[in-house]
Design a protein around this motif. Structure first.
Motif, PDB file in Angstrom:
ATOM      1  N   THR A 139      54.231  20.589  27.729  1.00  0.00           N
ATOM      2  CA  THR A 139      53.347  21.518  27.015  1.00  0.00           C
ATOM      3  C   THR A 139      51.888  21.148  27.259  1.00  0.00           C
ATOM      4  O   THR A 139      51.574  20.105  27.821  1.00  0.00           O
ATOM      5  CB  THR A 139      53.616  21.482  25.498  1.00  0.00           C
ATOM      6  OG1 THR A 139      53.349  20.163  25.016  1.00  0.00           O
ATOM      7  CG2 THR A 139      55.051  21.867  25.188  1.00  0.00           C
ATOM      8  N   ASP A 140      51.001  22.015  26.785  1.00  0.00           N
ATOM      9  CA  ASP A 140      49.567  21.770  26.877  1.00  0.00           C
ATOM     10  C   ASP A 140      48.870  22.503  25.735  1.00  0.00           C
ATOM     11  O   ASP A 140      49.387  23.486  25.202  1.00  0.00           O
ATOM     12  CB  ASP A 140      49.036  22.269  28.224  1.00  0.00           C
ATOM     13  CG  ASP A 140      47.663  21.702  28.559  1.00  0.00           C
ATOM     14  OD1 ASP A 140      47.216  20.748  27.873  1.00  0.00           O
ATOM     15  OD2 ASP A 140      47.032  22.207  29.491  1.00  0.00           O
ATOM     16  N   GLN A 141      47.706  22.016  25.365  1.00  0.00           N
ATOM     17  CA  GLN A 141      46.809  22.636  24.387  1.00  0.00           C
ATOM     18  C   GLN A 141      47.474  22.989  23.048  1.00  0.00           C
ATOM     19  O   GLN A 141      47.383  24.117  22.573  1.00  0.00           O
ATOM     20  CB  GLN A 141      46.158  23.895  24.981  1.00  0.00           C
ATOM     21  CG  GLN A 141      45.372  23.655  26.242  1.00  0.00           C
ATOM     22  CD  GLN A 141      44.199  22.707  26.034  1.00  0.00           C
ATOM     23  OE1 GLN A 141      43.499  22.799  25.037  1.00  0.00           O
ATOM     24  NE2 GLN A 141      43.997  21.795  26.956  1.00  0.00           N
ATOM     25  N   PRO A 142      48.111  22.039  22.355  1.00  0.00           N
ATOM     26  CA  PRO A 142      48.680  22.358  21.045  1.00  0.00           C
ATOM     27  C   PRO A 142      47.570  22.544  20.003  1.00  0.00           C
ATOM     28  O   PRO A 142      46.552  21.870  20.037  1.00  0.00           O
ATOM     29  CB  PRO A 142      49.530  21.129  20.722  1.00  0.00           C
ATOM     30  CG  PRO A 142      48.852  20.009  21.447  1.00  0.00           C
ATOM     31  CD  PRO A 142      48.312  20.632  22.716  1.00  0.00           C
ATOM     32  N   VAL A 143      47.793  23.483  19.096  1.00  0.00           N
ATOM     33  CA  VAL A 143      46.847  23.765  18.008  1.00  0.00           C
ATOM     34  C   VAL A 143      47.666  23.968  16.739  1.00  0.00           C
ATOM     35  O   VAL A 143      48.703  24.639  16.762  1.00  0.00           O
ATOM     36  CB  VAL A 143      46.007  25.028  18.298  1.00  0.00           C
ATOM     37  CG1 VAL A 143      45.102  25.363  17.122  1.00  0.00           C
ATOM     38  CG2 VAL A 143      45.185  24.850  19.562  1.00  0.00           C
ATOM     39  N   VAL A 144      47.185  23.404  15.622  1.00  0.00           N
ATOM     40  CA  VAL A 144      47.852  23.570  14.338  1.00  0.00           C
ATOM     41  C   VAL A 144      46.926  24.323  13.382  1.00  0.00           C
ATOM     42  O   VAL A 144      45.708  24.128  13.406  1.00  0.00           O
ATOM     43  CB  VAL A 144      48.289  22.205  13.732  1.00  0.00           C
ATOM     44  CG1 VAL A 144      47.101  21.310  13.428  1.00  0.00           C
ATOM     45  CG2 VAL A 144      49.159  22.395  12.505  1.00  0.00           C
ATOM     46  N   ALA A 145      47.514  25.202  12.564  1.00  0.00           N
ATOM     47  CA  ALA A 145      46.763  25.957  11.555  1.00  0.00           C
ATOM     48  C   ALA A 145      47.633  26.083  10.307  1.00  0.00           C
ATOM     49  O   ALA A 145      48.859  26.141  10.403  1.00  0.00           O
ATOM     50  CB  ALA A 145      46.394  27.338  12.083  1.00  0.00           C
ATOM     51  N   ALA A 146      46.992  26.107   9.141  1.00  0.00           N
ATOM     52  CA  ALA A 146      47.718  26.231   7.880  1.00  0.00           C
ATOM     53  C   ALA A 146      47.036  27.270   7.001  1.00  0.00           C
ATOM     54  O   ALA A 146      45.821  27.437   7.046  1.00  0.00           O
ATOM     55  CB  ALA A 146      47.757  24.888   7.153  1.00  0.00           C
ATOM     56  N   GLY A 147      47.833  27.970   6.211  1.00  0.00           N
ATOM     57  CA  GLY A 147      47.300  28.943   5.273  1.00  0.00           C
ATOM     58  C   GLY A 147      48.417  29.767   4.665  1.00  0.00           C
ATOM     59  O   GLY A 147      49.507  29.896   5.249  1.00  0.00           O
ATOM     60  N   SER A 148      48.187  30.298   3.505  1.00  0.00           N
ATOM     61  CA  SER A 148      49.155  31.150   2.807  1.00  0.00           C
ATOM     62  C   SER A 148      50.528  30.494   2.695  1.00  0.00           C
ATOM     63  O   SER A 148      51.560  31.139   2.875  1.00  0.00           O
ATOM     64  CB  SER A 148      49.272  32.516   3.505  1.00  0.00           C
ATOM     65  OG  SER A 148      48.036  33.172   3.492  1.00  0.00           O
ATOM     66  N   GLY A 149      50.546  29.194   2.446  1.00  0.00           N
ATOM     67  CA  GLY A 149      51.807  28.484   2.229  1.00  0.00           C
ATOM     68  C   GLY A 149      52.622  28.225   3.482  1.00  0.00           C
ATOM     69  O   GLY A 149      53.804  27.919   3.389  1.00  0.00           O
ATOM     70  N   SER A 150      52.004  28.342   4.663  1.00  0.00           N
ATOM     71  CA  SER A 150      52.752  28.064   5.892  1.00  0.00           C
ATOM     72  C   SER A 150      51.900  27.254   6.864  1.00  0.00           C
ATOM     73  O   SER A 150      50.684  27.173   6.728  1.00  0.00           O
ATOM     74  CB  SER A 150      53.200  29.372   6.558  1.00  0.00           C
ATOM     75  OG  SER A 150      52.078  30.126   6.967  1.00  0.00           O
ATOM     76  N   VAL A 151      52.590  26.650   7.832  1.00  0.00           N
ATOM     77  CA  VAL A 151      51.929  25.871   8.874  1.00  0.00           C
ATOM     78  C   VAL A 151      52.434  26.391  10.209  1.00  0.00           C
ATOM     79  O   VAL A 151      53.650  26.570  10.391  1.00  0.00           O
ATOM     80  CB  VAL A 151      52.237  24.362   8.751  1.00  0.00           C
ATOM     81  CG1 VAL A 151      51.573  23.580   9.867  1.00  0.00           C
ATOM     82  CG2 VAL A 151      51.807  23.845   7.394  1.00  0.00           C
ATOM     83  N   TRP A 152      51.520  26.624  11.153  1.00  0.00           N
ATOM     84  CA  TRP A 152      51.877  27.147  12.466  1.00  0.00           C
ATOM     85  C   TRP A 152      51.322  26.234  13.551  1.00  0.00           C
ATOM     86  O   TRP A 152      50.221  25.707  13.425  1.00  0.00           O
ATOM     87  CB  TRP A 152      51.315  28.552  12.655  1.00  0.00           C
ATOM     88  CG  TRP A 152      52.050  29.556  11.837  1.00  0.00           C
ATOM     89  CD1 TRP A 152      51.805  29.901  10.534  1.00  0.00           C
ATOM     90  CD2 TRP A 152      53.162  30.329  12.254  1.00  0.00           C
ATOM     91  NE1 TRP A 152      52.704  30.834  10.116  1.00  0.00           N
ATOM     92  CE2 TRP A 152      53.547  31.123  11.152  1.00  0.00           C
ATOM     93  CE3 TRP A 152      53.880  30.416  13.437  1.00  0.00           C
ATOM     94  CZ2 TRP A 152      54.618  32.009  11.222  1.00  0.00           C
ATOM     95  CZ3 TRP A 152      54.941  31.304  13.510  1.00  0.00           C
ATOM     96  CH2 TRP A 152      55.303  32.089  12.405  1.00  0.00           C
TER      97      TRP A 152
END
Length: 169
Positions: A143-156
């Motif tokens: 893989t390459d360029q992983p990004v994490v984001a959180a909001g509205s009770g979830s994590v992506w």
């Protein structure tokens, strides 16, 4: 509110009489306390406690360099992370491409690439602002360029795998 720009330049937002935010840049602070270059940095401010901040980057050898603050950036605790399979922080070995975020409950989520040649997106959770990590897992290899984001009770987490962008939540 204090925010980090890059791995060491801080900006402060202040309200003027007209309630228009003004940005001023403060002194450069060496968060890594390391020699050489640090890059591929990511910054997060805890929305449940705006004084809690976390910065993560990589050094020239691929190790992660983290710094955390509980007082809005006035003081920092720094550490090398992801340096070996049985490291103190319990994070698998790292190569770079860091991304960090806090959710609304103060949980810190981290993703980064594991070592080459089988680069894999690694995910980890900290419930104490980055002092310790648990629930680490390799999400996918090559893989390459992983990004994490959180909001509205979830994590992506998103990453690129063989030219295809993947999102998991």
């Amino acid at each position: 509110l204090t925010a980090t720009l890059g791995l060491g330049v801080f900006a402060s937002l202040s309200r003027t009489a007209a309630a228009t935010p003004a940005i001023t840049v403060g002194p450069i602070v060496n968060l890594s306390q390391g020699i050489g270059n640090q890059f591929e940095g990511s910054v997060a401010i805890d929305p449940s406690n705006r004084l809690r901040m976390f910065v993560l980057g990589r050094d020239e050898t691929g190790n992660l360099i983290g710094a955390r603050s509980g007082d809005g950036g006035a003081t920092w605790t720094h550490s090398r992370m992801g340096t070996s399979i049985v490291s103190v922080d319990k994070l698998p070995p790292a190569w770079g491409n860091t991304s960090v975020t806090f959710d609304d409950f103060g949980n810190l989520f981290v993703v980064y690439l594991g070592p080459i040649p089988q680069t894999y997106a690694t995910f980890a959770l900290s419930i104490d602002g980055g002092a310790t990590f648990s629930h680490q897992t390799a999400l996918a290899n090559l893989t390459d360029q992983p990004v994490v984001a959180a909001g509205s009770g979830s994590v992506w987490v998103t990453y690129n795998r063989g030219g295809v962008n993947v999102a998991i939540g």
